[in-house]
Design a protein around this motif. Structure first.
Motif: not given
Ligand code: FAD
Length: 463
Positions: A42, A82-84, A32, A411, A29, A38-39
């Motif tokens: 992902l 913070n974009y996975g 994200y 993502v 992780r 995204l939460k």
């Protein structure tokens, strides 16, 4: 997609391996969850194992072994993206760079480092010989230099040097390919863009060479301004004033400062917009003189003043993506966007945003130099209500206001970036990762070279 995992893990025995599902999930992780979209998308993503190489030979062994067993590999630095970016969408291995944390060389005008070095450590080391690094993200205290180059884009220093895309800001990358017999490649000059900001889809960066320059003594400053348009106008003037040497220049619309900059609250005045700057101590008098000629702007805080408390966060931890982090800590419903703003039509653009969205959006800008021109990039805070509304806001900003959005709620490289295929990165990936095993699911062009964005639609890969 995860090929023959059992055989792969057996073949990697003797290396620093982790197969404990709980810790593997932790290391799968990144940040994200910053994005409410995204939460949701992902949350269940996890790798099958984590492997942490101690040197380049071990990286070659890991990539050859995973190639042989068709196991995907996703590289992880500190996992602050913070974009996975660092999340293994198709499982397999997370390759953690935590042991690759050595500074190899400090020259007079450059530094060579392994990818896992924490950026703050690079800066401190450069300062020991009177030098400083050019660019760093506001997460410099934890983020790695490899992760910044592969996953980041800009940050503190951009008002002097532009972003990571400026070829002058990176000298050399060394990287290992993912093939039957992995190769070690050195990229210099324009070739660096093949692997920079590519989310590690075309190799593992094992060494970076970055420029360093004579260090300045930077002082954190906050200026209160009567109105955001005036704050932006003043920021452009300060950005262009070469008698004032700056490392960072940021503007925040009210009520961002009074609501979210709690630790600096005693110095701020409710209702004012704010400018945050890092100014060299020797040119601070020029800033003070500039402000003394204005009655709508006041120096509210300078970190070198006698009354400044010792333990305040650095101003860069109010800026860049830390603005969103500070807001999120106080109001979990806040999210953000990233947008381009035309330098010649700033006041009109802000007026249009205000008229269209009211207090649903709160403007925050970071000033950079694009080809020498001082230009703001918008990182507005958004009061999140639903995914549908967020998509609608993005479409309205793009279609009605004509301002391009770099969507931080996606993502993939293409959807978050320039919304088109990067042919150079795609061609390079064909050579360096022919099976498409490196961080799969992050480059749409790998499966759909002719992809075009559809407003409001997310590109989803079939597993
Ligand atoms: P990770 O998150 O671990 O990885 C990032 C990407 O790089 C992933 O795709 C990963 O697979 C890849 N990668 C990592 N190491 C390698 C390697 N050795 N070889 C190949 N690929 C690799 N970003 C900015 O650009 N500017 C900012 O100012 C900024 N501020 C931020 C503030 C906050 C509060 C947050 C949450 C994020 C911010 N970011 C910013 C995003 C992120 O923190 C930075 O880009 C950071 O530099 C990423 O480094 P990391 O070590 O955490 O990388």
């Amino acid at each position: 997609m995860s090929g023959d995992l059992k055989a792969c893990i057996e073949a990697l025995s003797g290396l620093d391996l982790d197969v404990n599902p709980a810790t593997v999930q932790q290391k799968s992780r990144d940040l994200y969850w910053y994005s409410p979209i995204l939460k949701r998308q992902l949350g269940a993503v996890t790798a099958d194992f984590v492997v942490a190489p101690r040197n380049e030979d071990e990286i070659v062994r890991i990539l050859a072994t995973c190639w042989k067993h068709d196991v995907p590999v996703t590289v992880r630095g500190a996992g602050t993206g913070n974009y996975g970016q660092a999340m293994p969408l198709f499982g397999g291995a997370v390759l953690h760079t935590k042991h690759l944390d050595r500074i190899v060389r400090v020259g007079t005008d450059h530094m060579i480092a392994q990818p896992g070095v924490v950026i703050e450590h690079l800066e401190k080391t450069a300062r020991e010989s009177g030098r400083e690094i050019r660019l760093f993200p506001s997460t410099a205290g934890t983020a790695t230099i490899g992760g910044f180059i592969a996953g980041g884009s800009s940050g503190v220093g951009a008002i002097r040097w532009g972003g990571l895309r400026n070829p002058a800001n990176l000298r050399r990358l060394r990287l290992v390919t993912m093939e039957e017999m992995p190769r070690v490649i050195e990229l210099v000059g324009d070739d660096i863009s093949k692997a920079a900001h590519a989310y590690g889809v075309n190799g593992v960066i094992t060494e970076v060479e970055i420029p360093i320059d004579p260090a300045s003594d930077w002082v954190d400053v906050l200026i209160g301004v009567d109105g955001f348009d005036r704050a932006t106008e003043l920021a452009v003037a300060l950005g262009e004033d070469d008698t004032i040497s700056k490392r960072m220049l940021s503007t925040f619309e009210a009520p961002i400062p009074e609501l979210y900059f709690r630790r600096h609250g005693p110095f701020l005045v409710d209702g004012e917009a704010a400018i945050a700057m890092m100014v060299s101590r020797d040119t601070l008098p020029a800033l003070v003189a500039h402000l003394s000629r204005l009655d709508h702007a006041h120096l509210r805080f300078r970190a070198d003043a006698a009354e400044a408390p010792g333990k305040l966060p650095a101003v860069y931890e109010l800026a860049w993506n830390h603005t969103t982090l500070r807001a999120l800590r106080i109001d979990p419903s806040i999210t953000y966007l990233q947008m381009m703003l035309p330098r010649e039509k700033l006041a009109e653009s802000f007026a249009a945003v205000r008229e269209t969205f009211g207090d649903e959006l709160m403007m925050h800008c970071e000033f950079t130099r694009f080809d020498g021109v001082v230009t703001p990039v918008g990182l507005p805070l958004v009061r999140f209500t639903s995914e549908e509304r967020l998509e609608e806001i993005i479409m309205t900003i793009e279609a009605k206001l004509g301002l391009p959005v770099f969507n931080p709620h996606r993502v993939t490289l293409e959807e978050g970036g320039m919304k088109r295929t990067d042919v150079g990165q795609l061609e390079f990936k064909k050579q360096t990762d022919p099976k498409g095993l490196m961080n799969p699911g992050k480059m749409i062009a790998w499966t759909e070279p002719d992809w075009k964005p559809v407003p409001g639609k997310t590109f989803l890969f079939a597993k």
